[in-house]
Design a protein around this motif. Structure first.
Motif, PDB file in Angstrom:
ATOM      1  N   LEU A   6     -47.092  69.178  12.692  1.00 23.89           N
ATOM      2  CA  LEU A   6     -48.509  69.280  13.040  1.00 23.89           C
ATOM      3  C   LEU A   6     -48.827  68.720  14.425  1.00 23.89           C
ATOM      4  O   LEU A   6     -49.806  69.134  15.051  1.00 23.89           O
ATOM      5  N   LYS A   7     -48.013  67.779  14.909  1.00 22.54           N
ATOM      6  CA  LYS A   7     -48.312  67.145  16.200  1.00 22.54           C
ATOM      7  C   LYS A   7     -48.500  68.165  17.334  1.00 22.54           C
ATOM      8  O   LYS A   7     -49.498  68.096  18.058  1.00 22.54           O
ATOM      9  N   PRO A   8     -47.563  69.118  17.527  1.00 21.02           N
ATOM     10  CA  PRO A   8     -47.781  70.075  18.628  1.00 21.02           C
ATOM     11  C   PRO A   8     -49.008  70.960  18.402  1.00 21.02           C
ATOM     12  O   PRO A   8     -49.646  71.389  19.365  1.00 21.02           O
ATOM     13  N   LYS A   9     -49.367  71.193  17.162  1.00 20.19           N
ATOM     14  CA  LYS A   9     -50.558  71.999  16.874  1.00 20.19           C
ATOM     15  C   LYS A   9     -51.829  71.236  17.229  1.00 20.19           C
ATOM     16  O   LYS A   9     -52.798  71.826  17.720  1.00 20.19           O
ATOM     17  N   CYS A  29     -59.817  68.774  12.420  1.00 18.52           N
ATOM     18  CA  CYS A  29     -60.151  68.445  11.029  1.00 18.52           C
ATOM     19  C   CYS A  29     -59.627  69.526  10.086  1.00 18.52           C
ATOM     20  O   CYS A  29     -59.013  69.223   9.062  1.00 18.52           O
ATOM     21  N   GLY A  30     -59.878  70.773  10.435  1.00 15.52           N
ATOM     22  CA  GLY A  30     -59.424  71.888   9.602  1.00 15.52           C
ATOM     23  C   GLY A  30     -57.920  71.948   9.484  1.00 15.52           C
ATOM     24  O   GLY A  30     -57.375  72.182   8.402  1.00 15.52           O
ATOM     25  N   LEU A  31     -57.235  71.733  10.600  1.00 12.43           N
ATOM     26  CA  LEU A  31     -55.769  71.747  10.589  1.00 12.43           C
ATOM     27  C   LEU A  31     -55.226  70.711   9.612  1.00 12.43           C
ATOM     28  O   LEU A  31     -54.341  71.014   8.797  1.00 12.43           O
ATOM     29  N   LEU A  32     -55.764  69.496   9.663  1.00 10.00           N
ATOM     30  CA  LEU A  32     -55.271  68.425   8.798  1.00 10.00           C
ATOM     31  C   LEU A  32     -55.611  68.707   7.334  1.00 10.00           C
ATOM     32  O   LEU A  32     -54.761  68.576   6.455  1.00 10.00           O
ATOM     33  N   GLU A  33     -56.852  69.094   7.082  1.00 12.35           N
ATOM     34  CA  GLU A  33     -57.288  69.327   5.701  1.00 12.35           C
ATOM     35  C   GLU A  33     -56.510  70.485   5.059  1.00 12.35           C
ATOM     36  O   GLU A  33     -56.162  70.441   3.881  1.00 12.35           O
ATOM     37  N   GLN A  34     -56.211  71.497   5.838  1.00  9.03           N
ATOM     38  CA  GLN A  34     -55.511  72.675   5.302  1.00  9.03           C
ATOM     39  C   GLN A  34     -54.014  72.450   5.110  1.00  9.03           C
ATOM     40  O   GLN A  34     -53.398  73.120   4.279  1.00  9.03           O
ATOM     41  N   ASN A  35     -53.429  71.536   5.872  1.00 12.18           N
ATOM     42  CA  ASN A  35     -51.967  71.390   5.857  1.00 12.18           C
ATOM     43  C   ASN A  35     -51.444  70.152   5.156  1.00 12.18           C
ATOM     44  O   ASN A  35     -50.245  70.075   4.884  1.00 12.18           O
ATOM     45  N   ILE A  36     -52.306  69.194   4.878  1.00 11.95           N
ATOM     46  CA  ILE A  36     -51.863  67.985   4.178  1.00 11.95           C
ATOM     47  C   ILE A  36     -52.584  67.976   2.837  1.00 11.95           C
ATOM     48  O   ILE A  36     -53.805  67.784   2.774  1.00 11.95           O
ATOM     49  N   ALA A  37     -51.821  68.204   1.782  1.00 11.64           N
ATOM     50  CA  ALA A  37     -52.386  68.498   0.465  1.00 11.64           C
ATOM     51  C   ALA A  37     -53.361  67.435  -0.041  1.00 11.64           C
ATOM     52  O   ALA A  37     -54.348  67.760  -0.697  1.00 11.64           O
ATOM     53  N   ILE A 122     -61.474  58.441  12.946  1.00 10.25           N
ATOM     54  CA  ILE A 122     -61.196  59.553  12.047  1.00 10.25           C
ATOM     55  C   ILE A 122     -61.203  58.962  10.645  1.00 10.25           C
ATOM     56  O   ILE A 122     -60.663  57.878  10.404  1.00 10.25           O
ATOM     57  N   ASP A 123     -61.858  59.665   9.749  1.00 11.36           N
ATOM     58  CA  ASP A 123     -62.043  59.211   8.364  1.00 11.36           C
ATOM     59  C   ASP A 123     -61.491  60.288   7.447  1.00 11.36           C
ATOM     60  O   ASP A 123     -61.838  61.460   7.594  1.00 11.36           O
ATOM     61  N   ILE A 124     -60.630  59.889   6.520  1.00 14.39           N
ATOM     62  CA  ILE A 124     -60.047  60.843   5.580  1.00 14.39           C
ATOM     63  C   ILE A 124     -60.187  60.316   4.169  1.00 14.39           C
ATOM     64  O   ILE A 124     -59.819  59.174   3.879  1.00 14.39           O
ATOM     65  N   ASP A 125     -60.753  61.154   3.314  1.00 12.55           N
ATOM     66  CA  ASP A 125     -60.851  60.867   1.889  1.00 12.55           C
ATOM     67  C   ASP A 125     -59.808  61.689   1.158  1.00 12.55           C
ATOM     68  O   ASP A 125     -59.462  62.799   1.582  1.00 12.55           O
ATOM     69  N   SER A 126     -59.343  61.142   0.039  1.00 14.88           N
ATOM     70  CA  SER A 126     -58.391  61.854  -0.811  1.00 14.88           C
ATOM     71  C   SER A 126     -58.820  61.741  -2.261  1.00 14.88           C
ATOM     72  O   SER A 126     -59.308  60.699  -2.694  1.00 14.88           O
ATOM     73  N   ASN A 127     -58.633  62.825  -2.985  1.00 19.41           N
ATOM     74  CA  ASN A 127     -58.890  62.823  -4.421  1.00 19.41           C
ATOM     75  C   ASN A 127     -57.665  62.354  -5.194  1.00 19.41           C
ATOM     76  O   ASN A 127     -57.627  62.444  -6.420  1.00 19.41           O
ATOM     77  N   VAL A 128     -56.663  61.847  -4.471  1.00 17.46           N
ATOM     78  CA  VAL A 128     -55.425  61.342  -5.058  1.00 17.46           C
ATOM     79  C   VAL A 128     -55.427  59.817  -4.892  1.00 17.46           C
ATOM     80  O   VAL A 128     -55.807  59.303  -3.842  1.00 17.46           O
ATOM     81  N   LEU A 129     -54.999  59.122  -5.895  1.00 12.96           N
ATOM     82  CA  LEU A 129     -54.912  57.667  -5.850  1.00 12.96           C
ATOM     83  C   LEU A 129     -53.707  57.238  -5.020  1.00 12.96           C
ATOM     84  O   LEU A 129     -52.597  57.725  -5.237  1.00 12.96           O
ATOM     85  N   ASP A 130     -53.922  56.387  -4.032  1.00 15.36           N
ATOM     86  CA  ASP A 130     -52.882  55.747  -3.225  1.00 15.36           C
ATOM     87  C   ASP A 130     -51.872  56.712  -2.579  1.00 15.36           C
ATOM     88  O   ASP A 130     -50.662  56.494  -2.679  1.00 15.36           O
ATOM     89  N   PRO A 131     -52.338  57.746  -1.849  1.00 10.86           N
ATOM     90  CA  PRO A 131     -51.379  58.672  -1.240  1.00 10.86           C
ATOM     91  C   PRO A 131     -50.964  58.292   0.181  1.00 10.86           C
ATOM     92  O   PRO A 131     -49.968  58.792   0.694  1.00 10.86           O
ATOM     93  N   PHE A 132     -51.735  57.409   0.844  1.00  9.23           N
ATOM     94  CA  PHE A 132     -51.534  57.153   2.269  1.00  9.23           C
ATOM     95  C   PHE A 132     -50.414  56.143   2.510  1.00  9.23           C
ATOM     96  O   PHE A 132     -50.331  55.128   1.847  1.00  9.23           O
ATOM     97  N   THR A 133     -49.575  56.464   3.507  1.00  6.80           N
ATOM     98  CA  THR A 133     -48.446  55.607   3.864  1.00  6.80           C
ATOM     99  C   THR A 133     -48.569  55.211   5.341  1.00  6.80           C
ATOM    100  O   THR A 133     -49.468  55.665   6.051  1.00  6.80           O
ATOM    101  N   GLU A 134     -47.619  54.416   5.785  1.00  4.87           N
ATOM    102  CA  GLU A 134     -47.572  54.058   7.199  1.00  4.87           C
ATOM    103  C   GLU A 134     -47.408  55.306   8.061  1.00  4.87           C
ATOM    104  O   GLU A 134     -47.914  55.369   9.186  1.00  4.87           O
ATOM    105  N   ALA A 135     -46.734  56.324   7.527  1.00  8.16           N
ATOM    106  CA  ALA A 135     -46.564  57.578   8.276  1.00  8.16           C
ATOM    107  C   ALA A 135     -47.918  58.242   8.536  1.00  8.16           C
ATOM    108  O   ALA A 135     -48.134  58.808   9.614  1.00  8.16           O
TER     109      ALA A 135
END
Length: 151
Positions: A6-9, A29-37, A122-135
């Motif tokens: 996604l970085k080059p995109k 925003c669209g790129l991230l939302e569409q490509n990161i489940a 940048i603010d990101i919400d997830s409907n998944v519990l604890d999905p975010f990592t250092e990556a």
């Protein structure tokens, strides 16, 4: 990993002279939302340092009533004060959380710096519990570095 593809995109979007700044932000925003489940809602907030408020910018996801957030309130407001990333594995465990939707389980907010000043995030919400990592943090820092070039 998906972040590396996604970085080059992201860079391609931010460098596209055919888009206005807001169009570029919306496209990111669209790129991230569409490509990161697990990215359910992706948006930018921008600081007004005179009024000590954050103002909603371009975003993708469910509509939100949270268009203006005072510094210090909620996760976004806390990042406006701390100038540090804030990862919330479980929003139900946060006292100072502004609920956008009952479906949101976790949130990550990464500040956006221009010339050393926190101008937003940048603010990101997830409907998944604890999905975010250092990556996720490192990737979103990269996104914000690219976005910062627009200001």
């Amino acid at each position: 990993m998906i972040f590396e593809t996604l970085k080059p995109k992201v860079t391609e979007i931010t460098n596209n002279p055919a888009f206005s700044r807001d169009e570029k932000l919306l496209a990111v925003c669209g790129l991230l939302e569409q490509n990161i489940a697990y990215y359910t809602w992706v948006g930018f907030y921008f600081a007004n340092h005179e009024t000590k408020t954050l103002h909603l910018g371009p975003y993708v996801g469910a509509p939100t009533d949270h268009t203006v957030i005072p510094f210090g309130k909620g996760i976004c407001g806390q990042v406006a004060v701390s100038n540090e990333n804030f990862v919330v594995p479980d929003v139900a465990a946060q006292d100072n959380y502004i609920a956008c939707s009952f479906t949101v389980k976790s949130e990550i907010v990464v500040p956006l710096f221009v010339n050393g000043e926190n101008i937003g995030q940048i603010d990101i919400d997830s409907n998944v519990l604890d999905p975010f990592t250092e990556a996720d943090e490192r990737f979103l820092e990269f996104v914000n570095q690219e976005v910062a070039k627009l200001f």
